[in-house]
Design a protein around this motif. Structure first.
Motif, PDB file in Angstrom:
ATOM      1  N   ALA A  16     -33.483   1.119  23.963  1.00 27.44           N
ATOM      2  CA  ALA A  16     -34.313   1.439  22.797  1.00 27.44           C
ATOM      3  C   ALA A  16     -34.209   0.361  21.722  1.00 27.44           C
ATOM      4  O   ALA A  16     -35.216  -0.049  21.120  1.00 27.44           O
ATOM      5  N   VAL A  17     -32.995  -0.128  21.480  1.00 22.95           N
ATOM      6  CA  VAL A  17     -32.802  -1.133  20.428  1.00 22.95           C
ATOM      7  C   VAL A  17     -33.443  -2.461  20.817  1.00 22.95           C
ATOM      8  O   VAL A  17     -34.066  -3.134  19.980  1.00 22.95           O
ATOM      9  N   LEU A  18     -33.318  -2.857  22.077  1.00 30.51           N
ATOM     10  CA  LEU A  18     -33.923  -4.118  22.504  1.00 30.51           C
ATOM     11  C   LEU A  18     -35.442  -4.055  22.373  1.00 30.51           C
ATOM     12  O   LEU A  18     -36.072  -5.007  21.874  1.00 30.51           O
ATOM     13  N   ALA A  19     -36.045  -2.956  22.797  1.00 35.48           N
ATOM     14  CA  ALA A  19     -37.500  -2.831  22.678  1.00 35.48           C
ATOM     15  C   ALA A  19     -37.933  -2.863  21.219  1.00 35.48           C
ATOM     16  O   ALA A  19     -38.924  -3.523  20.865  1.00 35.48           O
ATOM     17  N   ALA A  20     -37.205  -2.169  20.356  1.00 38.38           N
ATOM     18  CA  ALA A  20     -37.561  -2.150  18.934  1.00 38.38           C
ATOM     19  C   ALA A  20     -37.426  -3.537  18.308  1.00 38.38           C
ATOM     20  O   ALA A  20     -38.255  -3.948  17.487  1.00 38.38           O
ATOM     21  N   ALA A  21     -36.388  -4.267  18.692  1.00 39.75           N
ATOM     22  CA  ALA A  21     -36.202  -5.614  18.140  1.00 39.75           C
ATOM     23  C   ALA A  21     -37.332  -6.537  18.559  1.00 39.75           C
ATOM     24  O   ALA A  21     -37.838  -7.335  17.755  1.00 39.75           O
TER      25      ALA A  21
END
Length: 386
Positions: free
Chosen positions: A305-310
């Motif tokens: 989730a964090v990688l996609a958001a970044a």
């Protein structure tokens, strides 16, 4: 920002990050070395942080529908006495969800079903990457080369890509414990709790009940690395023959060929970064940890989730991966340290006096201590994916 990405590894973390990248406009190929994505494995417990990550990835509702909430359970001694109990309803009030249990195969199948079939490249393995061309990564495969803007290394605890990127890193180390696990062949009658963990000297036996009434059990044992049994199920019956019910019934409900056996390996030496150029490391490739907190898969889902958001928020891949590393590395490595410590104070203890002191402390602890311990790692807020 959009682009093309290759994900090395079709496990839970790899499929999850593919879902996240597609939700923010990326074209994704998941490369998995297995020739067939078979639905195998034992069970998994998902805490609130993992479920929240699945929500933003678009599959939280489907996973909840297939899972069973864990409202009742706790930690026991081999004679059946209770050391502590967990109040799943109190946890749900704090977090909006209880812990849930689901067969690992079902979770994998739900993640896979949410991806177009053409995203999956099976029977191929990413073992190396060419970073010589600025702004691109080239991934050689047996039948050609994939060009991409981003490579996600989700290739597990024995990641070849991690070894290539960090050749001086010692890699995974044996934790001192081995785990045998299986799912019962049929529902087990009259199980009094949704889950339980029992601690004896140098050993742990736990179970999780699924929505269909079957149960996953696991046995974690202090052991030299590489020890195997001709008949693992018979060995577990001997090892736990004097332990409380329902442990013998769970073993009796298991087919001998259903037992999986793996040594537990972890990244004791933390990686200095989860990103190198246009390559991100995710899940066990980045932070393989012991299972003592039930957070391994949850941390991989957070990574996704964090990688996609970044990547959705930052103007370049490089700045997005810097943001990902900054947000994920301290947290996941802290959880890994806590899991290691939990194992040392739990299943791995062998000295009778140390065990007695631990058990006394657990029995005397206020009822809310268990909930607060879970909140310490499970109360995580996911980013929004635009």
């Amino acid at each position: 920002m959009g682009g093309t990405a290759v994900v090395a590894g079709g496990g839970i973390g790899g499929l999850a990050v593919a879902l996240g990248l597609r939700r923010v406009g990326w074209d994704v190929s998941v490369v998995e070395r297995a020739p067939v994505l078979a639905d195998v494995g034992a069970g998994i417990s998902l805490h609130a942080n993992g479920l929240r990550a699945l929500d933003v990835l678009g599959v939280g509702q489907a996973v909840r529908a297939a899972a069973r909430p864990q409202y009742t359970g706790g930690t026991r001694t081999p004679d059946g006495g209770w050391l502590s109990r967990m109040d799943g309803a109190a946890l749900e009030r704090e977090l909006g969800t209880p812990i849930v249990g689901i067969p690992r195969a079902d979770l994998h199948r739900l993640l896979r079903a949410a991806l177009p079939a053409e995203c999956l490249v099976v029977g191929a393995e990413v073992t190396t990457v060419d970073r010589t061309e600025p702004g691109r990564v080239r991934i050689p495969l047996d039948d050609g080369v994939l060009d991409a803007d981003l490579l996600v290394a989700a290739d597990g605890v024995n990641s070849r890509l991690r070894t290539q990127l960090f050749p001086a890193h010692p890699g995974p180390a044996y934790s001192g414990s081995t785990v045998l696990r299986a799912i019962t062949e049929h529902p087990v009658d009259a199980l009094s709790t949704d889950f339980a963990v029992t601690w004896g000297p140098g050993a742990e036996f736990g179970h999780v009940v699924f929505a269909d009434g079957r149960a996953e059990w696991h046995a974690v044992l202090n052991s030299a690395a590489g020890v195997r049994h001709d008949d693992p199920l018979a060995a577990m019956r001997r090892r736990f023959r004097d332990w409380h019910d329902p442990i013998p019934r769970l073993l009796d409900a298991t087919r001998p060929d259903a037992v999986l056996h793996h040594d537990i390996r972890e990244l004791v030496t933390p990686l200095p970064s989860f990103a190198v150029g246009r390559i991100a490391l995710l899940g066990d490739a980045a932070h393989a940890m012991t299972p003592n907190l039930g957070q391994g898969a949850c941390q991989a889902l957070e990574d996704a989730a964090v990688l996609a958001a970044a990547l959705a928020a930052e103007p370049t891949v490089e700045s997005a991966l810097t943001r990902y590393d900054t947000q994920r590395r301290p947290r996941s490595q802290s959880v890994a340290r806590a899991a290691r410590q939990a194992g040392r104070m739990g299943q791995q203890l062998t000295h009778s006096m140390a065990i007695a002191l631990r058990n006394t402390a657990l029995r005397l602890a206020p009822s809310g201590v268990t909930v607060r311990a879970i909140l310490r790692h499970a109360d995580w807020k996911p980013p929004r994916l635009s």
